[in-house]
Scaffold this motif. Structure first.
Motif, PDB file in Angstrom:
ATOM      1  N   TYR A   1      40.985  32.986  55.925  1.00  0.00           N
ATOM      2  CA  TYR A   1      41.039  34.859  56.786  1.00  0.00           C
ATOM      3  C   TYR A   1      39.940  34.548  56.808  1.00  0.00           C
ATOM      4  N   GLY A   2      39.248  34.550  57.901  1.00  0.00           N
ATOM      5  CA  GLY A   2      37.357  35.801  57.191  1.00  0.00           C
ATOM      6  C   GLY A   2      36.702  34.721  56.717  1.00  0.00           C
ATOM      7  N   VAL A   3      35.352  35.936  56.096  1.00  0.00           N
ATOM      8  CA  VAL A   3      34.094  35.102  55.361  1.00  0.00           C
ATOM      9  C   VAL A   3      35.094  34.962  54.660  1.00  0.00           C
ATOM     10  N   GLY A   4      35.628  35.624  53.100  1.00  0.00           N
ATOM     11  CA  GLY A   4      36.777  35.832  51.990  1.00  0.00           C
ATOM     12  C   GLY A   4      35.712  36.229  51.506  1.00  0.00           C
ATOM     13  N   TYR A   5      35.626  36.787  50.538  1.00  0.00           N
ATOM     14  CA  TYR A   5      34.417  37.376  49.962  1.00  0.00           C
ATOM     15  C   TYR A   5      35.055  37.652  48.216  1.00  0.00           C
ATOM     16  N   PRO A   6      36.448  38.693  48.683  1.00  0.00           N
ATOM     17  CA  PRO A   6      37.383  39.043  47.701  1.00  0.00           C
ATOM     18  C   PRO A   6      38.366  37.695  47.294  1.00  0.00           C
ATOM     19  N   VAL A   7      38.507  36.472  47.549  1.00  0.00           N
ATOM     20  CA  VAL A   7      38.887  35.288  47.195  1.00  0.00           C
ATOM     21  C   VAL A   7      37.502  34.667  46.305  1.00  0.00           C
ATOM     22  N   LEU A   8      36.354  34.973  46.837  1.00  0.00           N
ATOM     23  CA  LEU A   8      35.228  34.277  45.861  1.00  0.00           C
ATOM     24  C   LEU A   8      35.454  34.979  44.894  1.00  0.00           C
ATOM     25  N   ALA A   9      34.913  36.139  44.480  1.00  0.00           N
ATOM     26  CA  ALA A   9      34.917  36.556  43.715  1.00  0.00           C
ATOM     27  C   ALA A   9      36.287  36.739  42.712  1.00  0.00           C
ATOM     28  N   ASN A  10      37.320  36.728  42.548  1.00  0.00           N
ATOM     29  CA  ASN A  10      38.337  36.347  41.818  1.00  0.00           C
ATOM     30  C   ASN A  10      38.085  35.016  41.596  1.00  0.00           C
ATOM     31  N   GLY A  11      37.579  33.754  42.399  1.00  0.00           N
ATOM     32  CA  GLY A  11      37.677  32.018  41.935  1.00  0.00           C
ATOM     33  C   GLY A  11      36.728  32.902  40.646  1.00  0.00           C
ATOM     34  N   VAL A  12      35.246  33.454  40.960  1.00  0.00           N
ATOM     35  CA  VAL A  12      34.042  33.211  40.051  1.00  0.00           C
ATOM     36  C   VAL A  12      34.297  34.229  38.184  1.00  0.00           C
ATOM     37  N   TYR A  13      35.850  35.110  39.167  1.00  0.00           N
ATOM     38  CA  TYR A  13      35.955  35.954  37.813  1.00  0.00           C
ATOM     39  C   TYR A  13      37.403  35.243  36.914  1.00  0.00           C
ATOM     40  N   GLY A  14      37.271  33.793  37.623  1.00  0.00           N
ATOM     41  CA  GLY A  14      38.670  33.281  36.520  1.00  0.00           C
ATOM     42  C   GLY A  14      40.454  33.849  36.579  1.00  0.00           C
ATOM     43  N   THR A  15      40.406  34.327  38.663  1.00  0.00           N
ATOM     44  CA  THR A  15      41.655  34.689  38.408  1.00  0.00           C
ATOM     45  C   THR A  15      42.984  33.210  38.990  1.00  0.00           C
ATOM     46  N   TYR A  16      41.904  32.280  39.774  1.00  0.00           N
ATOM     47  CA  TYR A  16      42.849  31.176  39.816  1.00  0.00           C
ATOM     48  C   TYR A  16      43.172  30.101  38.624  1.00  0.00           C
ATOM     49  N   SER A  17      44.098  29.441  39.141  1.00  0.00           N
ATOM     50  CA  SER A  17      44.263  28.294  38.197  1.00  0.00           C
ATOM     51  C   SER A  17      43.733  26.698  38.472  1.00  0.00           C
ATOM     52  N   VAL A  18      43.097  25.629  37.832  1.00  0.00           N
ATOM     53  CA  VAL A  18      42.291  24.854  38.140  1.00  0.00           C
ATOM     54  C   VAL A  18      42.110  24.271  39.931  1.00  0.00           C
ATOM     55  N   VAL A  19      44.123  23.827  39.872  1.00  0.00           N
ATOM     56  CA  VAL A  19      44.424  23.338  40.620  1.00  0.00           C
ATOM     57  C   VAL A  19      44.199  24.207  41.891  1.00  0.00           C
ATOM     58  N   PHE A  20      44.731  25.371  42.017  1.00  0.00           N
ATOM     59  CA  PHE A  20      44.169  26.625  42.912  1.00  0.00           C
ATOM     60  C   PHE A  20      43.400  26.237  43.754  1.00  0.00           C
ATOM     61  N   VAL A  21      41.859  26.617  42.716  1.00  0.00           N
ATOM     62  CA  VAL A  21      41.053  26.771  43.056  1.00  0.00           C
ATOM     63  C   VAL A  21      40.512  25.442  43.847  1.00  0.00           C
ATOM     64  N   LEU A  22      41.137  24.006  43.506  1.00  0.00           N
ATOM     65  CA  LEU A  22      40.133  22.632  44.381  1.00  0.00           C
ATOM     66  C   LEU A  22      41.415  23.092  45.607  1.00  0.00           C
ATOM     67  N   VAL A  23      42.553  23.806  45.679  1.00  0.00           N
ATOM     68  CA  VAL A  23      42.888  23.892  46.924  1.00  0.00           C
ATOM     69  C   VAL A  23      42.385  25.018  47.279  1.00  0.00           C
ATOM     70  N   LEU A  24      42.000  25.597  47.201  1.00  0.00           N
ATOM     71  CA  LEU A  24      41.179  27.277  48.073  1.00  0.00           C
ATOM     72  C   LEU A  24      39.535  25.754  48.814  1.00  0.00           C
ATOM     73  N   MET A  25      39.483  25.032  47.225  1.00  0.00           N
ATOM     74  CA  MET A  25      37.609  24.583  47.926  1.00  0.00           C
ATOM     75  C   MET A  25      37.986  23.646  48.954  1.00  0.00           C
ATOM     76  N   PHE A  26      38.861  22.413  49.026  1.00  0.00           N
ATOM     77  CA  PHE A  26      39.038  22.165  49.886  1.00  0.00           C
ATOM     78  C   PHE A  26      39.911  22.751  51.790  1.00  0.00           C
ATOM     79  N   GLY A  27      40.626  23.325  51.106  1.00  0.00           N
ATOM     80  CA  GLY A  27      41.010  24.431  52.554  1.00  0.00           C
ATOM     81  C   GLY A  27      39.428  25.271  53.241  1.00  0.00           C
ATOM     82  N   LYS A  28      38.533  25.999  52.839  1.00  0.00           N
ATOM     83  CA  LYS A  28      37.844  26.484  52.847  1.00  0.00           C
ATOM     84  C   LYS A  28      36.550  25.305  54.089  1.00  0.00           C
ATOM     85  N   MET A  29      36.236  23.875  52.589  1.00  0.00           N
ATOM     86  CA  MET A  29      36.163  22.978  54.165  1.00  0.00           C
ATOM     87  C   MET A  29      36.334  22.754  54.690  1.00  0.00           C
TER      88      MET A  29
END
Length: 584
Positions: free
Chosen positions: A294-322
């Motif tokens: 939803y929207g720009v998603g900077y909080p989610v981006l920051a969580n990804g940088v800080y390692g909050t999410y697992s490998v599988v979920f960050v890949l889901v987020l990457m393809f989801g953003k595309m």
């Protein structure tokens, strides 16, 4: 006022005043735009940034629960779709290509209504869940302000282009608190040159906008990122590999974006004004599954940088953003692709870093470092703007230790992207419309035509040993302000311009000399064009020429065959247009 306006139009000081004015306007525009985004996001989602709220309900319509996201994009589309279709169709999409086209092909002319329509449309789109960034809109908003001021004052075309770039730089600087990135974004992507004058004016605008932005938002980066450390020299090999792969990911994002846009074009059977609302249902369904989009998603981006999410979920987020960004643009949404490319890069880098940590725990180091590098590298791979990528990541981190691995990864990402694809995420949009910014303007209008078809008879040349005072009368009557000069054997030697002759004659007579200098000592060699030179290449040579025409040489390049002017080329373009209209 009669004295002030010419000074603003023509002097360097006046241009500096205009650059500061445009920067101030872009800074104010960035403040208003960010306020609009926050306001519409609160109205349509009930949260300041719904991407960090999970599957929360909208408190304004709690009965719908999390299913309100099905309708938020539809409602937003019903509002901005007709607005864009009616008042500014160029406000649709991610904005930067339209500014690049205006600078390269329209001498910097952008309609004044674009700033207002783009502000409202993009804020509504992002507030209603559109998974796009705010940099494209603010670039177009600032550029429209610069263009409007320049057109109102009737400044020269070169200065109008500079003012457009000033608006773009000011918008980036104010909205991201990144003044250096604003400058290089405008120079590298909008103007695509680095002259001293344009750089200075763009820097003035960027600093002005940044000061205004910091007054409103504070002197803090728009993202708070972890400290960066290179713990082992062997990490440079991993950063290099990340850069190569990130270049591929950047190209993949570009391909997905336009593939989804083509798919939306193929299945859409509704008018342009209704397309955002109808397509909003598909976007809403995606947001229902993955609200982080939803929207720009900077909080989610920051969580990804800080390692909050697992490998599988960050890949889901990457393809989801595309997919989410591509769908938002494909249905006719309005927003940028810069922030999504940073998001995709952060998720890819995080996944790479976590994987490297599992495979090489003694070497890899923290995954956040790879997420930071991935952000800049994927943007460089998609936009092919390596200087901007390096500078903005440096401004985000404020850490000089990031520079070496960042430069290495971005250089490799840019190279890998160039090997795979001719176009960037910005230029491909234009090429799909038949516009090639790297090609001379009339290339598409005049295919296969050469100077042999349109040249005029050449003026009678001057022999090389003609004294300057004897050439004076002929030069004063020369229609093009220049005459060709030939040697004793009739071979072409160069051109004598009225400007060069006048300056020399003035100096000679001031010194009481007879001005019997032979004309061969004053000639210069303009760009050589021949009978077989294509017309679009001749235009470039004419633009760079000091006089209003150029000699055309024969196939050997040794003898004079004719003359070419802007008027004769314009006549050829006009004739081609007339033929095209008749055929169509």
């Amino acid at each position: 006022m009669r004295r002030v306006l010419p000074a603003l139009r023509e002097s360097n000081g006046g241009l500096a005043v205009l650059a500061v004015t445009v920067g101030a306007g872009a800074g104010a525009g960035a403040i208003a735009f960010r306020w609009l985004i926050r306001t519409f996001t609160l109205l349509l989602s009930g949260h300041a940034d719904y991407s960090a709220a999970g599957h929360a309900a909208n408190p304004h319509i709690a009965l719908l629960g999390r299913y309100f996201v099905l309708f938020a994009p539809v409602l937003a589309g019903l509002l901005y779709g007709p607005l864009v279709a009616r008042f500014a169709p160029e406000a649709r999409g991610h904005g930067v290509p339209e500014v690049m086209y205006a600078v390269a092909r329209r001498s910097g002319r952008i309609g004044p209504q674009v700033a207002v329509v783009k502000s409202l449309a993009s804020a509504l789109c992002i507030g209603g869940g559109g998974s796009v960034g705010r940099e494209g809109p603010i670039v177009q908003i600032g550029s429209a302000l610069g263009s409007t001021l320049g057109m109102w004052l009737r400044v020269a075309q070169l200065r109008l282009r500079i003012l457009v770039a000033c608006g773009a730089a000011g918008g980036i600087a104010a909205t991201f608190n990144a003044p250096m990135a604003g400058v290089f974004f405008a120079m590298e992507l909008i103007l695509r040159d680095f002259t001293a004058q344009s750089f200075g004016m763009v820097a003035l605008a960027s600093v002005t906008a940044s000061v205004i932005g910091r007054t409103a938002f504070g002197d803090t980066p728009f993202l708070h990122l972890p400290a960066f450390h290179v713990q082992h020299l062997g990490q440079y090999a991993l950063f290099a590999l990340l850069g190569l792969l990130a270049g591929v990911v950047g190209v993949a994002f570009t391909r997905v974006l336009y593939a989804v846009e083509d798919l939306c074009d193929a299945v859409s059977r509704v008018p342009a004004w209704a397309r955002p609302a109808v397509g909003g249902l598909a976007l809403g369904a995606l947001l229902l599954v993955l609200p982080q989009m939803y929207g720009v998603g900077y909080p989610v981006l920051a969580n990804g940088v800080y390692g909050t999410y697992s490998v599988v979920f960050v890949l889901v987020l990457m393809f989801g953003k595309m997919v989410a960004t591509s769908l938002t643009i494909g249905i006719g949404g309005s927003g940028g692709v810069f922030a999504p490319s940073l998001f995709i890069g952060a998720m890819f880098g995080s996944a790479f870093g976590q994987t490297a940590g599992h495979l090489l725990p003694a070497l890899a180091g923290p995954p956040g470092a790879y997420a930071l590098i991935g952000m800049g590298a994927v943007f460089a791979g998609s936009a092919r703007a390596p200087i901007t990528a390096v500078v903005i990541m440096f401004e985000l981190t404020g850490d000089y230790t990031v520079i070496l691995p960042l430069m290495a990864a971005i250089a490799l990402a840019t190279g890998a992207s160039a090997l795979i694809s001719r176009d960037t995420i910005y230029t491909l949009k234009l090429r799909r419309r038949g516009i090639d910014l790297d090609a001379p303007v009339p290339a598409a209008l005049l295919p296969g035509r050469t100077l042999r078809d349109v040249m005029e008879p050449a003026p009678t040349p001057l022999p090389e040993d003609t004294p300057l005072h004897k050439a004076e009368d002929r030069l004063s009557r020369a229609r093009h302000g220049a005459l060709p000069v030939v040697g004793s054997d009739g071979e072409y030697m160069g051109v004598l311009t009225a400007q060069a002759a006048a300056g020399t004659l003035t100096d000679e007579r001031r010194a009481d000399m007879t001005a019997d200098i032979p004309v061969r000592e004053l000639i210069f060699l303009p760009h050589v064009v021949t009978l077989e030179t294509p017309l679009h290449e001749a235009l470039d040579a004419l633009v760079a020429a000091e006089q209003s025409g150029l000699p055309v040489l024969d196939e050997s390049g040794l003898r004079l065959a004719g003359w070419i002017t802007h008027q004769s080329l314009l006549a050829a373009v006009h004739k081609a247009h007339a033929v095209t209209r008749t055929v169509s």
